[in-house]
Design an enzyme around this catalytic site. Structure first.
Site, short mmCIF file in Angstrom:
data_model
loop_
_atom_site.label_atom_id
_atom_site.label_comp_id
_atom_site.label_asym_id
_atom_site.label_seq_id
_atom_site.Cartn_x
_atom_site.Cartn_y
_atom_site.Cartn_z
N SER A 131 0.85 -1.19 0.00
CA SER A 131 0.00 0.00 0.00
C SER A 131 0.88 1.24 0.00
O SER A 131 2.08 1.17 0.30
CB SER A 131 -0.90 0.00 1.25
OG SER A 131 -1.56 1.24 1.42
N TYR A 144 -2.71 -1.01 10.37
CA TYR A 144 -2.59 -1.26 8.93
C TYR A 144 -1.22 -0.82 8.43
O TYR A 144 -0.55 -1.55 7.67
CB TYR A 144 -3.70 -0.52 8.20
CG TYR A 144 -3.79 -0.84 6.72
CD1 TYR A 144 -4.29 -2.06 6.29
CD2 TYR A 144 -3.40 0.09 5.76
CE1 TYR A 144 -4.39 -2.36 4.94
CE2 TYR A 144 -3.50 -0.19 4.40
CZ TYR A 144 -3.99 -1.42 4.00
OH TYR A 144 -4.08 -1.70 2.67
#
Length: 272
Positions: A131, A144
């Site tokens: 990401s 995350y």
């Protein structure tokens, strides 16, 4: 013979769209999902779909044994994952473990088992879905962020360990893409974070809990086609890139990470 690929997390979003695209463009796709109802839906749409919980080592071995019974394994796309919002001090260790079980440990286990197959056959491609939050960090995304930073370290190490082989590891750094990711993350926030009484209660209400629809003209949020283009390159290029940035946001923030001091970058990130 068609090149085959195992894709995890195909219930929606990038995994779903990638599975359909590759299926329509000559690949033998093994689309997997964690829930039986999603597997049935994928099959009804013409995909070869299977149940796979990436947190289960035995489940991973079963699907890989099935795929390689009569053929070799060309590629794996480790796409399964979810977001666990919440300030670091409001995230319990159990919630953090849950985040890592899917986003990182499951990815590692599938990678590890796949490498045994690929080393024996002498080639392969492993695509790891990281990401933009594996490059930079945003507040309330600590769990995350940490899981994606871990993927970055794992991939950087794997490239060095596979340098003398024809097995390529590619990191897919995705920015904001239209999917069910935000909706699912909100469910995890409500499940695992006690917002009432938190020092961040007001910010949670304003930034996470209020309904905010994605705008079609948002220049930073893109459709999954921008990611699929890079996935195809990673699968078909003779020498694929080590890292693929997807969306304008990833390119901008990745560049800022390289040229700005930490304090300067923090002043920008706190406003996002």
């Amino acid at each position: 013979m068609k090149k085959n690929i195992l894709i995890t997390g195909c219930s929606s979003g990038i995994g779903y769209d990638t599975a359909h695209y590759l299926h329509q463009n000559g690949y033998k796709v093994y689309a997997t999902a964690r829930k039986e109802e999603d597997v049935k839906r994928l099959r009804s749409e013409g995909l070869d779909a299977y149940l796979l919980d990436v947190t289960s080592s035995s489940n991973i071995k079963k699907i890989l044994d099935f795929i390689t019974k009569d053929k070799e394994l060309y590629a794996v796309f480790n796409n399964a994952g979810f977001g666990q919002p919440g300030a670091v001090e409001d995230i319990t260790t159990d919630a953090l473990k849950e985040q890592f079980e899917t986003n990182f440990f499951g990815l590692h286990e599938l990678t590890r088992q796949s490498l045994k197959i690929m080393r024996k056959q002498g080639y392969g491609r492993i695509l790891q879905h990281s990401s933009v939050l594996g490059i930079i960090s945003l507040r309330f995304r600590g769990a995350y962020n940490a899981s994606k930073y871990a993927i970055e370290g794992l991939c950087d190490t794997l490239r060095l360990e596979l340098m003398d082989t024809d097995i390529f590891v590619c990191t897919i750094n995705t920015g904001p893409v239209r999917s069910d990711f935000r909706q699912n993350a909100l469910k995890m926030f409500k499940k695992n974070v006690i917002s009432k009484g938190s020092i961040f209660e007001r910010e949670y209400n304003e930034e996470l809990l209020e309904s905010k629809e994605e705008k079609e003209n948002d220049p930073f949020t893109k459709n999954s086609v921008v990611v699929i283009k890079n996935i195809v390159h990673a699968l078909e290029a003779k020498k694929p890139q080590a890292r693929y940035y997807n969306t304008l946001a990833t390119h901008i923030l990745g560049a800022l990470k390289r040229v700005l001091t930490t304090s300067m970058l923090d002043k920008i990130l706190i406003k996002i």
